[in-house]
Design a protein around this motif. Structure first.
Motif, PDB file in Angstrom:
ATOM      1  N   PRO A 542      31.464  54.050  54.649  1.00 47.07           N
ATOM      2  CA  PRO A 542      30.821  54.312  53.361  1.00 47.07           C
ATOM      3  C   PRO A 542      29.435  54.925  53.495  1.00 47.07           C
ATOM      4  CG  PRO A 542      30.731  51.980  53.877  1.00 47.07           C
ATOM      5  CD  PRO A 542      31.588  52.607  54.931  1.00 47.07           C
ATOM      6  N   LEU A 598      37.713  44.317  46.916  1.00 46.96           N
ATOM      7  CA  LEU A 598      36.618  44.425  45.963  1.00 46.96           C
ATOM      8  C   LEU A 598      35.854  43.121  45.904  1.00 46.96           C
ATOM      9  CD1 LEU A 598      38.610  46.258  43.154  1.00 46.96           C
ATOM     10  CD2 LEU A 598      36.984  47.281  44.755  1.00 46.96           C
ATOM     11  N   VAL A 624      37.744  53.145  42.769  1.00 52.02           N
ATOM     12  CA  VAL A 624      36.382  52.823  43.180  1.00 52.02           C
ATOM     13  C   VAL A 624      36.327  52.690  44.699  1.00 52.02           C
ATOM     14  CG1 VAL A 624      35.851  51.643  41.006  1.00 52.02           C
ATOM     15  CG2 VAL A 624      36.794  50.343  42.948  1.00 52.02           C
ATOM     16  N   VAL A 625      35.085  52.732  45.244  1.00 47.32           N
ATOM     17  CA  VAL A 625      34.895  52.572  46.687  1.00 47.32           C
ATOM     18  C   VAL A 625      35.212  51.138  47.072  1.00 47.32           C
ATOM     19  CG1 VAL A 625      33.204  52.652  48.560  1.00 47.32           C
ATOM     20  CG2 VAL A 625      33.129  54.362  46.738  1.00 47.32           C
ATOM     21  N   LYS A 626      35.992  51.046  48.133  1.00 47.87           N
ATOM     22  CA  LYS A 626      36.330  49.725  48.612  1.00 47.87           C
ATOM     23  C   LYS A 626      35.064  48.948  48.916  1.00 47.87           C
ATOM     24  CE  LYS A 626      39.293  47.401  52.015  1.00 47.87           C
ATOM     25  NZ  LYS A 626      40.208  47.578  53.148  1.00 47.87           N
ATOM     26  N   SER A 628      33.327  47.725  46.351  1.00 43.01           N
ATOM     27  CA  SER A 628      32.538  47.754  45.110  1.00 43.01           C
ATOM     28  C   SER A 628      32.705  46.448  44.361  1.00 43.01           C
ATOM     29  CB  SER A 628      32.981  48.926  44.235  1.00 43.01           C
ATOM     30  OG  SER A 628      32.786  50.160  44.908  1.00 43.01           O
ATOM     31  N   THR A 629      31.783  46.156  43.454  1.00 41.91           N
ATOM     32  CA  THR A 629      31.820  44.928  42.658  1.00 41.91           C
ATOM     33  C   THR A 629      32.529  45.195  41.317  1.00 41.91           C
ATOM     34  OG1 THR A 629      29.790  44.124  43.684  1.00 41.91           O
ATOM     35  CG2 THR A 629      30.416  43.171  41.534  1.00 41.91           C
TER      36      THR A 629
END
Length: 635
Positions: A542, A598, A624-626, A628-629
């Motif tokens: 990331p 997540l 979403v980016v792995k 992420s909240t």
């Protein structure tokens, strides 16, 4: 008795060939003159022995023998012996004329020699001595007076034949002159009167000591005192006299000055190798250093002026001796009484018979003496066909032998024995030396050899190793020869030196860091530095943009050209889809979201009494980016 060897020989013609032009110097055993060789029209140095030595039959006999041995020694660092002879004016030696100075004159100038100059001189002198030692010749009288430095800087060792001919008895005759020689005698020469190559090593070590320190290692007021110190005293070390002399050179000189001959280098060739090795490790500052001035009272004796640099006189006229001729034949008279006979006969009737008998006797005498004598023709400089014709015309027998010569082209006569102009009987053998041209030896292929192997290979072809340096090489292992100068196949004179470059192995290369660089740029950087690049399996990251280097192995340090560096490339951040957790309990939603990679954040409405998820942010189905909240609303 021979005339005294003094300046009154100027103008004398020795052996019908050498005109004495000028008196140069006087030594303990001879006087030196500048002369000219009328036959070859060249300057020569003529050394005329002292009358007392010339009167010693044992000395003269040995002198002839040793002069012949020295004449066979041909080396650029040895004064050439051209001829030896005897006349009413003395026993003399004809040598190459070396215009310049002796090393003694240089040392006595008071300027002091730089280490660089001292090593240049001693290495050239050792090269000449090494050639003599290989030929089985021992000098026995190495000293600064016998090291000549020509005007162009060439160094030559002089007096090989003379040194060997002088016995210990003749050497102790003149105390004042002997002091210069005894200072450089080895202990075995003083004690037992014997000498070998190691004795020359001891003497040249003393000469190098004096050049490096500016003073003699062994000195004294009388020859006996000096000789006693050689045998029983402790020879000072170079380091003890001048601590600033490089230690490597001190060790070389100390090895040459061992009292026990078995502890010295075995000959001049081995000492030359040691000097060359020591020199390679010296800095420019060390090479440019001069000896420090000594304390008061340490100066040596008055300089021995053994040679003067003089102008070249001109020989205004060269006269040649003339030969007389037979003036006639004396006819014997008839002294018998007149005979009485019936018829009176005139005495003149016997005159034709008497004349015929006289003519026959004269012819026989001529045939037995002058008629059987011929003059050896001068064939020097002629090709073999011309030599054969001239020898045949003189009614002589020709034998040819070949020898190398630096000046005379191959196939051309150099000299003859007997020499040109000599009278000999018809039919006698004349040996003519025909030049084989310059003696040359091919540099062998030394690549891949160790330094010791290369030195041995050069020695087998009469060459020697010169300076040794080092350089990195990707292909040649460390310690092996990577190049030579001159290169293999080059033709060199005997005892010429070949410089060697030894490999230090591959050159270490710093490994550049290419992390965060695009993979194409990173690859170019590493390959440009000489490395081979391999790519590991790409990974999600990331923090590193897609296509950029995440990591490398090795990450830093040094490597060698051709080593492998492995890079790992980023696939960018890993994307996941927010799962649909609407209507699930908080625990079920958390499990599903965390299982998708997540992070879960919980908000409860009124405390979440129903424990059901009613909404997510971001909404379900969003990419979403792995990591992420995702916030869930629990009611």
């Amino acid at each position: 008795m021979a005339r005294a060897a003094t300046a009154d020989l100027v103008g004398v013609l020795l052996d019908g060939r050498y005109r004495v032009l000028e008196h140069l110097a006087d030594g303990g055993m001879a006087s030196v003159y500048l002369g000219t060789d009328l036959r070859l029209d060249r300057d020569v140095a003529i050394k005329v022995m002292r009358p007392d030595l010339a009167a010693d039959e044992q000395f003269v006999s040995r002198f002839r023998r040793e002069a012949r041995s020295a004449a066979r020694l041909a080396h650029p660092n040895v004064v050439a012996v051209h001829d030896q002879g005897e006349s009413a004016d003395g026993v003399f030696l004809v040598m190459e004329h070396v215009p310049g100075q002796t090393l003694r004159q240089v040392l006595d100038s008071g300027d002091g020699l730089r280490v660089r100059a001292a090593l240049d001189i001693v290495q050239d002198a050792l090269a000449g001595l090494a050639a003599a030692h290989r030929a089985g010749l021992v000098h026995r009288d190495i000293k600064p007076e016998n090291v000549l430095i020509r005007e162009d800087g060439a160094v030559k060792v002089a007096d090989f034949g003379l040194a060997r001919a002088v016995t210990s008895q003749t050497a102790t005759g003149a105390t004042g002159v002997l002091l210069g020689t005894v200072s450089y005698l080895s202990p075995e020469q003083v004690q037992r009167g014997i000498a070998d190559a190691r004795s020359d090593v001891y003497a040249i070590g003393l000469v190098l000591f004096e050049m490096l320190t500016g003073r003699k290692a062994v000195d004294g007021e009388t020859p006996i005192h000096v000789a006693f110190q050689h045998v029983h005293g402790d020879t000072p070390t170079v380091h003890g006299v001048d601590p600033q002399v490089p230690l490597a050179l001190c060790e070389v000189v100390d090895s040459a000055l061992q009292r026990d001959p078995d502890l010295r280098p075995r000959d001049a060739g081995e000492l030359l190798e040691r000097v060359a090795r020591a020199r390679t490790g010296l800095t420019d500052a060390e090479l440019d250093r001069r000896p420090e001035p000594g304390p008061p009272g340490t100066d040596g004796p008055e300089p021995h002026r053994t040679e003067r640099q003089l102008g070249r006189p001109t020989v205004a006229q060269r006269s040649e001796p003339t030969e007389g001729a037979l003036s006639g034949v004396v006819v014997p008279q008839d002294r018998s009484p007149q005979a009485t006979a019936p018829q009176r006969r005139s005495p003149l009737r016997w005159l034709p018979v008497l004349l015929l008998l006289a003519a026959g006797a004269a012819a026989g005498l001529w045939y037995l003496t002058i008629g059987q004598v011929t003059t050896v023709p001068d064939v020097a400089g002629q090709e073999l066909t011309g030599v054969e014709a001239r020898i045949a015309d003189a009614e002589l027998s020709l034998t040819t032998r070949e020898a190398f010569d630096e000046e005379v082209p191959a196939g051309v006569a150099v000299r003859s024995t007997p020499v040109a102009g000599s009278e000999t009987r018809k039919g006698s053998e004349v040996v003519v030396i025909v030049s084989k041209g310059p003696e040359r030896f091919a540099v062998p292929d030394l690549l891949g050899m160790t330094q010791a192997e290369a030195s041995e290979a050069l020695g087998r072809v009469e060459l020697a190793a010169g300076s040794v340096s080092q350089a990195f090489d990707e292909d040649v292992p460390e310690g092996q020869v990577r190049s030579s100068s001159p290169e293999a196949g080059a033709e060199l004179r005997r005892d010429a030196t070949v410089d060697l470059v030894l490999s230090k192995g591959p050159e270490p290369i710093p490994i550049p860091s290419v992390v965060q660089q695009p993979v194409a740029a990173a690859t170019a950087t590493l390959e440009g530095a000489g490395f081979v690049v391999t790519r590991a399996e790409d990974v999600f990251d990331p923090k590193v943009p897609k296509g950029a280097v995440v990591s490398q192995e090795p990450a830093s340090g040094t490597g060698y050209r051709g080593d492998t560096v492995t890079v790992t490339v980023s696939k960018g951040p890993e994307m996941v889809t927010v799962p649909d957790v609407d209507g699930k309990t908080e625990a079920q939603a958390r499990s599903a979201l965390e299982g998708a990679g997540l992070t879960v954040s919980v908000q409860k409405f009124l405390g979440g009494p129903l424990d059901r998820v009613r909404a997510t942010s971001p909404a379900s189905g969003t990419r979403v980016v792995k990591g992420s909240t995702v916030t869930i609303l629990v009611v």
